[in-house]
Design a protein around this motif. Structure first.
Motif, PDB file in Angstrom:
ATOM      1  N   THR A   1      95.472  77.662  24.489  1.00  0.00           N
ATOM      2  CA  THR A   1      95.861  79.810  24.932  1.00  0.00           C
ATOM      3  C   THR A   1      95.625  80.082  23.430  1.00  0.00           C
ATOM      4  N   LYS A   2      95.341  79.544  21.588  1.00  0.00           N
ATOM      5  CA  LYS A   2      94.392  78.968  21.042  1.00  0.00           C
ATOM      6  C   LYS A   2      93.067  79.214  20.767  1.00  0.00           C
ATOM      7  N   MET A   3      92.156  78.582  21.646  1.00  0.00           N
ATOM      8  CA  MET A   3      90.845  78.972  21.644  1.00  0.00           C
ATOM      9  C   MET A   3      90.098  80.019  22.246  1.00  0.00           C
ATOM     10  N   LYS A   4      88.794  80.116  22.169  1.00  0.00           N
ATOM     11  CA  LYS A   4      88.036  81.031  22.404  1.00  0.00           C
ATOM     12  C   LYS A   4      87.627  80.250  23.491  1.00  0.00           C
ATOM     13  N   GLY A   5      87.152  81.409  24.532  1.00  0.00           N
ATOM     14  CA  GLY A   5      86.524  80.306  26.549  1.00  0.00           C
ATOM     15  C   GLY A   5      85.658  79.408  25.887  1.00  0.00           C
ATOM     16  N   SER A   6      84.470  79.940  25.011  1.00  0.00           N
ATOM     17  CA  SER A   6      83.339  79.004  24.595  1.00  0.00           C
ATOM     18  C   SER A   6      84.231  77.594  23.551  1.00  0.00           C
ATOM     19  N   GLN A   7      85.044  77.673  22.753  1.00  0.00           N
ATOM     20  CA  GLN A   7      85.488  76.532  22.830  1.00  0.00           C
ATOM     21  C   GLN A   7      86.875  75.899  23.660  1.00  0.00           C
ATOM     22  N   ASN A   8      87.435  75.713  24.716  1.00  0.00           N
ATOM     23  CA  ASN A   8      88.015  75.888  25.094  1.00  0.00           C
ATOM     24  C   ASN A   8      87.403  74.939  26.643  1.00  0.00           C
ATOM     25  N   ASN A   9      85.819  75.819  27.378  1.00  0.00           N
ATOM     26  CA  ASN A   9      84.987  74.999  28.653  1.00  0.00           C
ATOM     27  C   ASN A   9      84.624  73.681  28.385  1.00  0.00           C
ATOM     28  N   ASP A  10      84.395  73.450  29.873  1.00  0.00           N
ATOM     29  CA  ASP A  10      84.270  71.957  29.778  1.00  0.00           C
ATOM     30  C   ASP A  10      82.803  71.985  30.093  1.00  0.00           C
ATOM     31  N   VAL A  11      81.273  71.948  29.513  1.00  0.00           N
ATOM     32  CA  VAL A  11      80.141  71.886  29.944  1.00  0.00           C
ATOM     33  C   VAL A  11      79.934  70.687  30.635  1.00  0.00           C
ATOM     34  N   ILE A  12      79.582  71.171  31.954  1.00  0.00           N
ATOM     35  CA  ILE A  12      79.201  70.125  33.157  1.00  0.00           C
ATOM     36  C   ILE A  12      77.370  69.452  32.966  1.00  0.00           C
ATOM     37  N   LEU A  13      77.465  68.193  33.110  1.00  0.00           N
ATOM     38  CA  LEU A  13      76.026  67.564  32.806  1.00  0.00           C
ATOM     39  C   LEU A  13      75.694  67.130  34.503  1.00  0.00           C
ATOM     40  N   PRO A  14      74.514  66.909  33.801  1.00  0.00           N
ATOM     41  CA  PRO A  14      73.749  66.736  35.013  1.00  0.00           C
ATOM     42  C   PRO A  14      74.714  64.944  36.335  1.00  0.00           C
ATOM     43  N   ASP A  15      74.836  64.331  35.564  1.00  0.00           N
ATOM     44  CA  ASP A  15      75.570  63.802  36.420  1.00  0.00           C
ATOM     45  C   ASP A  15      77.127  64.028  37.120  1.00  0.00           C
ATOM     46  N   GLY A  16      77.056  64.786  36.788  1.00  0.00           N
ATOM     47  CA  GLY A  16      78.225  65.158  37.340  1.00  0.00           C
ATOM     48  C   GLY A  16      79.825  65.125  36.542  1.00  0.00           C
ATOM     49  N   THR A  17      79.939  64.749  35.438  1.00  0.00           N
ATOM     50  CA  THR A  17      80.874  64.571  34.466  1.00  0.00           C
ATOM     51  C   THR A  17      80.568  65.562  33.240  1.00  0.00           C
ATOM     52  N   THR A  18      81.452  66.031  32.606  1.00  0.00           N
ATOM     53  CA  THR A  18      81.742  67.512  32.135  1.00  0.00           C
ATOM     54  C   THR A  18      82.063  66.775  30.437  1.00  0.00           C
ATOM     55  N   LYS A  19      81.933  67.719  29.252  1.00  0.00           N
ATOM     56  CA  LYS A  19      81.589  66.984  27.962  1.00  0.00           C
ATOM     57  C   LYS A  19      82.454  66.374  27.135  1.00  0.00           C
ATOM     58  N   THR A  20      83.364  67.695  27.721  1.00  0.00           N
ATOM     59  CA  THR A  20      84.461  67.731  27.028  1.00  0.00           C
ATOM     60  C   THR A  20      85.110  67.519  28.503  1.00  0.00           C
ATOM     61  N   ASN A  21      87.176  67.843  28.537  1.00  0.00           N
ATOM     62  CA  ASN A  21      88.012  67.554  29.125  1.00  0.00           C
ATOM     63  C   ASN A  21      89.160  67.938  28.883  1.00  0.00           C
ATOM     64  N   ASN A  22      88.268  69.219  28.579  1.00  0.00           N
ATOM     65  CA  ASN A  22      90.154  69.973  27.959  1.00  0.00           C
ATOM     66  C   ASN A  22      90.982  70.467  29.556  1.00  0.00           C
ATOM     67  N   SER A  23      89.995  70.496  30.568  1.00  0.00           N
ATOM     68  CA  SER A  23      90.452  71.098  32.068  1.00  0.00           C
ATOM     69  C   SER A  23      91.938  69.858  32.006  1.00  0.00           C
ATOM     70  N   GLY A  24      91.389  68.390  31.594  1.00  0.00           N
ATOM     71  CA  GLY A  24      92.237  67.873  31.876  1.00  0.00           C
ATOM     72  C   GLY A  24      92.063  66.876  33.145  1.00  0.00           C
TER      73      GLY A  24
ATOM     74  N   GLY B   1      87.133  64.219  38.985  1.00  0.00           N
ATOM     75  CA  GLY B   1      86.458  63.106  38.788  1.00  0.00           C
ATOM     76  C   GLY B   1      86.433  62.831  37.081  1.00  0.00           C
ATOM     77  N   MET B   2      87.333  63.775  35.849  1.00  0.00           N
ATOM     78  CA  MET B   2      87.247  62.801  35.243  1.00  0.00           C
ATOM     79  C   MET B   2      88.507  62.616  35.139  1.00  0.00           C
ATOM     80  N   ASP B   3      89.003  61.950  33.665  1.00  0.00           N
ATOM     81  CA  ASP B   3      89.783  61.321  33.499  1.00  0.00           C
ATOM     82  C   ASP B   3      91.600  62.604  33.663  1.00  0.00           C
ATOM     83  N   ILE B   4      92.258  62.241  34.537  1.00  0.00           N
ATOM     84  CA  ILE B   4      93.664  63.390  33.890  1.00  0.00           C
ATOM     85  C   ILE B   4      94.406  62.918  33.475  1.00  0.00           C
ATOM     86  N   TYR B   5      95.139  64.154  32.449  1.00  0.00           N
ATOM     87  CA  TYR B   5      96.425  63.718  31.051  1.00  0.00           C
ATOM     88  C   TYR B   5      96.708  64.856  31.176  1.00  0.00           C
TER      89      TYR B   5
END
Length: 356
Positions: free
Chosen positions: A253-276, A285-289
């Motif tokens: 909630t303290k982040m901007k969307g540009s910081q919190n969004n998880d960029v999707i990579l060509p293989d379907g994974t994401t660059k970050t995993n802020n979505s958990g 398909g990313m780790d759930i935490y």
């Protein structure tokens, strides 16, 4: 009381009270032909059971599971699995002094008002003793899910907390200390804190983190049966849980969307995993935490103001055997409820085709 069953495809019903003859459960919807590891089930029971260390309640229960149905020659038959766990070491006399008194922040008052009667012995049905049944069902769910790995650990006790991300921790350390924290140095600080709180007759809460790895894409049924919604319900059904957050959670909630969004990579994974690992209520398909907040245990070994059945102001103090901090024993419960939820949604999405 109608809220004793969890799940739709993989359904778990529990019964029994803390100081009754036994507790137990029925697991319905379990796929047929699954070989069960009974030693693994007992090991998980041992992780949850009382009396396992000096920082938990000293009630001594063997928590041996007796299976009554649904299993033949070590495999599930597809019929309901019934099981019992005997209560061997209850001391109901420890609760005689509160039979007409309500403990603050305990279920005593609301059970009495809702049902007109309550089992004051250890809290009866409101006791965390019931969660032993969930561990049985959760361990079976883990074995059915096979490659999906569910790991929980204590991330904080009071103000003492881990600062590392879960990906930087060595999960093999979790069972090497009585607190079940993967950082051994921090674990010792947590243990010392719990001992000090217990000596003062008080209790303390904290946070458990749960991580799910090797999860397929597609679990979760929007809009009302989203994966995160179902996991949150599962966690909030555990005694003393007061909050759940996924991924970046409240920090997001303290982040901007540009910081919190998880960029999707060509293989379907994401660059970050802020979505958990959950987007739109569906696993990506990313780790759930996620983090689970546990309040301090309500029963204190020190004087508290309260009221009796007639509304008179009284002083109440706990007697007998109680946890000063529930977190170490709650780790396998969190894993169990996570596994039950995942299996339920897995069967909804994929059926039983690759279960056996």
């Amino acid at each position: 009381m109608a809220g004793n069953t969890f799940g739709k495809r993989f359904r778990v019903t529990t019964f029994g009270e803390s100081h009754g003859e036994a507790i137990g459960g029925i697991i319905d919807g379990c796929p047929a032909g699954v070989p069960l590891d009974f030693e693994a089930i007992q090991n998980e029971m041992n992780r949850r059971k009382p009396g396992q260390s000096t920082i938990v309640t000293q009630r001594k229960e063997n928590d041996i599971v007796q299976f009554l149905s649904g299993i033949f020659e070590g495999k599930t038959t597809g019929t309901p699995i019934g099981f019992l766990i005997q209560n061997n070491n209850s001391k109901s006399s420890d609760y005689e002094h509160i039979k007409d008194i309500y403990r603050p922040s305990h279920a005593d008052f609301v059970y009495q008002k809702k049902y007109g009667i309550r089992d004051y012995r250890g809290g009866g049905r409101s006791s965390a003793r019931e969660t032993a049944c969930r561990v049985v069902a959760g361990t079976i769910a883990k074995q059915i899910l096979k490659t999906i790995k569910v790991t929980a650990y204590v991330a904080s006790v009071g103000d003492i907390k881990l600062t590392k991300k879960y990906s930087e921790l060595d999960f093999s350390n979790i069972e090497k200390n009585v607190v079940r924290c993967p950082d051994l140095k921090v674990a010792q600080q947590m243990e010392d804190c719990i001992k000090a709180v217990k000596k003062a007759g008080d209790t303390i809460g904290g946070i458990i983190t749960c991580v799910v790895q090797n999860i397929p894409v597609g679990l979760g049924e929007p809009v009302f049966d989203r994966l995160d919604a179902e996991l949150a319900k599962a966690m909030l059904s555990i005694n003393a849980v007061k909050g759940v957050e996924f991924g970046s959670g409240f920090e997001g909630t303290k982040m901007k969307g540009s910081q919190n969004n998880d960029v999707i990579l060509p293989d379907g994974t994401t660059k970050t995993n802020n979505s958990g690992g959950i987007v739109g209520g569906i696993s990506n398909g990313m780790d759930i935490y996620f983090n689970i907040a546990f309040k301090p245990v309500a029963t204190l070994m020190r004087d508290q103001d309260s009221i009796d059945l007639n509304g008179n102001i009284v002083t109440v103090k706990g007697k007998g055997r109680h946890d000063a901090c529930v977190l170490p024993r709650a780790v396998p419960i969190v894993e169990a409820m996570t596994a039950i939820t995942l299996l339920d949604l897995y069967l909804e999405q994929f059926g039983e085709t690759d279960i056996r």
